[in-house]
Design an enzyme around this catalytic site. Structure first.
Site, PDB file in Angstrom:
ATOM      1  CE  LYS A   1      -1.511   2.154   3.807  1.00 28.29           C
ATOM      2  NZ  LYS A   1      -1.802   3.417   4.338  1.00 28.29           N
ATOM      3  CG  ASN A   2       2.169   2.831   3.568  1.00 26.41           C
ATOM      4  OD1 ASN A   2       1.052   3.263   3.297  1.00 26.41           O
ATOM      5  ND2 ASN A   2       2.531   2.492   4.799  1.00 26.41           N
TER       6      ASN A   2
ATOM      7  CG  ASP B   1       2.651   1.334   9.553  1.00 26.90           C
ATOM      8  OD1 ASP B   1       2.314   2.174  10.409  1.00 26.90           O
ATOM      9  OD2 ASP B   1       2.987   1.638   8.388  1.00 26.90           O
TER      10      ASP B   1
ATOM     11  CB  CYS C   1      -4.524   6.253  10.516  1.00 27.15           C
ATOM     12  SG  CYS C   1      -4.996   4.830   9.549  1.00 27.15           S
TER      13      CYS C   1
ATOM     14  NE  ARG D   1      -7.116   4.935   4.579  1.00 27.61           N
ATOM     15  CZ  ARG D   1      -6.255   5.190   5.550  1.00 27.61           C
ATOM     16  NH1 ARG D   1      -6.670   5.308   6.785  1.00 27.61           N
ATOM     17  NH2 ARG D   1      -4.980   5.352   5.293  1.00 27.61           N
TER      18      ARG D   1
ATOM     19  NE  ARG E   1      -0.142  10.527  10.034  1.00 31.20           N
ATOM     20  CZ  ARG E   1      -0.525   9.472   9.306  1.00 31.20           C
ATOM     21  NH1 ARG E   1      -1.761   9.038   9.361  1.00 31.20           N
ATOM     22  NH2 ARG E   1       0.331   8.853   8.510  1.00 31.20           N
TER      23      ARG E   1
HETATM   24  C1  EPZ Z   1       4.191   6.721   6.713  1.00 36.92           C
HETATM   25  O1  EPZ Z   1       3.503   7.852   7.269  1.00 36.92           O
HETATM   26  C2  EPZ Z   1       3.165   5.639   6.554  1.00 36.92           C
HETATM   27  N1  EPZ Z   1       2.124   6.117   5.647  1.00 36.92           N
HETATM   28  C3  EPZ Z   1       2.574   5.243   7.902  1.00 36.92           C
HETATM   29  O2  EPZ Z   1       1.745   4.114   7.688  1.00 36.92           O
HETATM   30  C4  EPZ Z   1       3.703   4.838   8.858  1.00 36.92           C
HETATM   31  O3  EPZ Z   1       3.163   4.616  10.137  1.00 36.92           O
HETATM   32  C5  EPZ Z   1       4.780   5.928   8.911  1.00 36.92           C
HETATM   33  O4  EPZ Z   1       5.229   6.271   7.583  1.00 36.92           O
HETATM   34  C6  EPZ Z   1       5.997   5.511   9.734  1.00 36.92           C
HETATM   35  O5  EPZ Z   1       6.560   4.344   9.193  1.00 36.92           O
HETATM   36  C7  EPZ Z   1       2.344   6.130   4.333  1.00 36.92           C
HETATM   37  O6  EPZ Z   1       3.390   5.734   3.840  1.00 36.92           O
HETATM   38  C8  EPZ Z   1       1.234   6.620   3.474  1.00 36.92           C
HETATM   39  P1  EPZ Z   1       6.505   9.875   8.775  1.00 36.92           P
HETATM   40  P2  EPZ Z   1       4.176   9.277   7.239  1.00 36.92           P
HETATM   41  O7  EPZ Z   1       6.576  11.133   8.003  1.00 36.92           O
HETATM   42  O8  EPZ Z   1       5.017   9.402   6.035  1.00 36.92           O
HETATM   43  C9  EPZ Z   1       6.892  13.140  12.256  1.00 36.92           C
HETATM   44  C10 EPZ Z   1      -0.181   2.786   7.831  1.00 36.92           C
HETATM   45  O9  EPZ Z   1      -0.806   2.229   8.765  1.00 36.92           O
HETATM   46  N2  EPZ Z   1       6.882  14.137  11.170  1.00 36.92           N
HETATM   47  O10 EPZ Z   1       7.592   8.866   8.593  1.00 36.92           O
HETATM   48  O11 EPZ Z   1       3.104  10.273   7.450  1.00 36.92           O
HETATM   49  C11 EPZ Z   1       5.558  12.445  12.419  1.00 36.92           C
HETATM   50  O12 EPZ Z   1       4.665  13.205  13.200  1.00 36.92           O
HETATM   51  C12 EPZ Z   1       0.336   4.207   7.974  1.00 36.92           C
HETATM   52  O13 EPZ Z   1       0.030   2.247   6.733  1.00 36.92           O
HETATM   53  C13 EPZ Z   1       7.114  15.471  11.462  1.00 36.92           C
HETATM   54  O14 EPZ Z   1       7.298  15.868  12.620  1.00 36.92           O
HETATM   55  O15 EPZ Z   1       5.091   9.178   8.528  1.00 36.92           O
HETATM   56  C14 EPZ Z   1       5.990  11.129  13.044  1.00 36.92           C
HETATM   57  O16 EPZ Z   1       6.148  11.297  14.413  1.00 36.92           O
HETATM   58  C15 EPZ Z   1      -0.038   4.836   9.275  1.00 36.92           C
HETATM   59  N3  EPZ Z   1       7.145  16.365  10.418  1.00 36.92           N
HETATM   60  C16 EPZ Z   1       7.362  10.848  12.416  1.00 36.92           C
HETATM   61  O17 EPZ Z   1       7.797  12.114  11.931  1.00 36.92           O
HETATM   62  C17 EPZ Z   1       6.971  15.987   9.129  1.00 36.92           C
HETATM   63  O18 EPZ Z   1       7.020  16.846   8.237  1.00 36.92           O
HETATM   64  C18 EPZ Z   1       7.372   9.859  11.267  1.00 36.92           C
HETATM   65  O19 EPZ Z   1       6.390  10.243  10.311  1.00 36.92           O
HETATM   66  C19 EPZ Z   1       6.747  14.626   8.842  1.00 36.92           C
HETATM   67  C20 EPZ Z   1       6.699  13.718   9.881  1.00 36.92           C
END
Ligand code: EPZ
Length: 419
Positions: free
Chosen positions: A22-23, A306, A117, A398, A122
């Site tokens: 998916k991702n 995840d 989610c 989803r 986020r």
């Molecule tokens: C991706 O989300 C995945 N989603 C998530 O999967 C997954 O949990 C996550 O990566 C971590 O592996 C998709 O790929 C669509 P991040 P993403 O940016 O990219 C902080 C699922 O169940 N952050 O790696 O949104 C954030 O708050 C979903 O499939 C900032 O502070 O995650 C978090 O604490 C849920 N500023 C950490 O970084 C930013 O600009 C990691 O988030 C971006 C992120």
């Protein structure tokens, strides 16, 4: 309203085929906006996030032909607007990839804040920081993101935190930029490598994806005329691995890349499960109550957030007390309240949860609070004694293709009914 009715306990046994990730899929689809041509993508999971991604691309002018439910031809030669439909982009998280792709293709984008989610705050500050360093001007007002760039120019970008989304989004914006972009402290998840491989197949010059330094040499254009197959879903594979352990079952999980599953394999061995690793398939079985363990979620190659809820089900049934520390998301223990309705003894506070293992779970009506929580509740229902009803299936749909069919094929007594 739909719900799943599961009667347990059932040890899950047999073979299960893993779909494309998916991702990765939700990033590769917007990445096609960088191509002035036609390409074919296969091994796409047939899930609602993919369908919505395709609808957004169509609204922007792309022409999509479904060859099978898992394969599309996509023609992105005629992109007619830079305004992405707000109602669709707010439905899921990965709609933010439209920003990087459209800044690269058209130098302009208007899009709503992404949905997805509810796992706590986020923010997308790291995405915006990257776009601005490349020369774009990005504003966020009243839930709408506007990006504009006369020209994107490659530069060095140090990520303040390791972010999957920001790494991919900046990579998308940098592919057609002038000169070289270096992303330092990049995320290393398998889907980042997959998006880079897709773009390279179409003519991009990206090196180092999968390490924490990614170098992108800008190219003039991407060509189409290629076929790309999405990488197998590491999280779906891990979900079934943990389902085998929680139900004291025996599963052969096929069409996966077992190297991507190392952190899960290591924990399953630690808690007393068994593994046979064949490289592109993995057998997981467990014929005893799992041992306790402590887990801390981390960016790849650490234990993935995840899979934290699915592991939570296993530890709720373990012999002894386990602790999970969730280091990525503020609010990913909502599922523990649902498991407690089934007889689990979990105390969650902030980013830590303590699991006092119980010998049995019992069926109850439960509500899926997000995608992976939903998968965890299906596992719990299959392991539990009695009947479990799982509600809020839209979260699960989803991200998992035909989840109840897959569980039924390996022995679960599960059916989807409409109330
Ligand atoms: C991706 O989300 C995945 N989603 C998530 O999967 C997954 O949990 C996550 O990566 C971590 O592996 C998709 O790929 C669509 P991040 P993403 O940016 O990219 C902080 C699922 O169940 N952050 O790696 O949104 C954030 O708050 C979903 O499939 C900032 O502070 O995650 C978090 O604490 C849920 N500023 C950490 O970084 C930013 O600009 C990691 O988030 C971006 C992120």
């Amino acid at each position: 309203m739909e719900k799943l009715i599961i009667t347990g306990p059932t040890p899950l046994k047999g073979e299960v085929n893993i779909n494309g990730a998916k991702n990765a899929a939700v990033a590769i689809l917007p990445a096609t906006l960088l191509i002035n041509g036609v390409c074919t993508i296969n091994n796409l999971p047939n899930i609602s996030d993919v369908k919505i991604s395709c609808e957004i691309l169509e609204k922007l002018g792309a022409k999509i032909t479904w060859v099978t439910p898992n394969e599309i031809n996509i023609d992105t030669r005629n992109i007619t607007t830079t305004k992405a439909p707000l109602d669709l982009t707010s439905k899921f998280r990965a709609s933010y990839y439209i920003i990087g792709a459209m800044l690269g293709r058209k130098g302009e984008i208007e899009v709503g804040m992404p949905g997805g989610c509810k796992l706590g705050a986020r923010p997308i500050d790291q995405h915006i920081k990257g776009f601005e360093l490349l020369g774009a001007n990005v504003t966020v007002e009243k839930g709408t993101i506007n990006g504009k760039a006369k020209k994107l120019v490659g530069t060095n970008i140090y990520m303040d935190i390791v972010s999957v989304g920001a790494t991919i989004n900046i990579m998308l914006a940098a592919v057609l930029a002038e000169g070289t972009t270096i992303i330092d402290n990049a995320a290393k998840e398998p889907h980042i490598v997959d998006v880079a491989n897709f773009l390279n197949t179409m003519g991009a010059d990206i090196r180092g994806a999968g390490t924490d330094v990614i170098k992108i040499n800008g190219v003039k254009e991407l060509h189409g005329n290629s076929t790309y197959s999405v990488v197998p879903d590491q999280i779906e594979a891990g979900t079934f691995m943990l389902a085998a352990v929680a139900t004291k079952g025996d599963l052969l999980i096929k069409n996966c890349i077992t190297k991507h599953l190392d952190s899960i394999t290591a924990k399953i061995l630690e808690i007393g499960g068994n593994i046979e690793d064949y490289g592109d398939s993995i057998r997981v079985w467990c014929n005893k109550r799992p041992n306790k363990a402590n887990i801390k979620t981390l960016p790849h190659p650490g234990f993935p957030t995840d899979l934290q809820p699915q592991m939570g089900v296993v530890l709720s049934l373990a012999d002894g007390t386990s602790i999970i520390n969730e280091s990525i998301w503020e609010s990913r223990f909502q599922y523990t309240e649902e498991l407690n309705k089934m007889g689990a003894k979990i105390t969650a506070q902030g980013k830590t949860a303590i699991f006092e293992g119980v010998p049995k779970l019992y069926g109850a009506p439960v509500y899926s609070t997000d995608l992976r929580a939903g998968a965890a509740l299906i596992i719990a229902g299959t392991a539990a004694h009695g009947t479990t009803e799982v509600y809020n299936l839209e979260h699960i749909d989803r991200g998992y293709e035909h989840i109840e069919e897959k569980f039924r094929k390996i022995g679960a007594k599960i059916e989807r009914v409409t109330e």
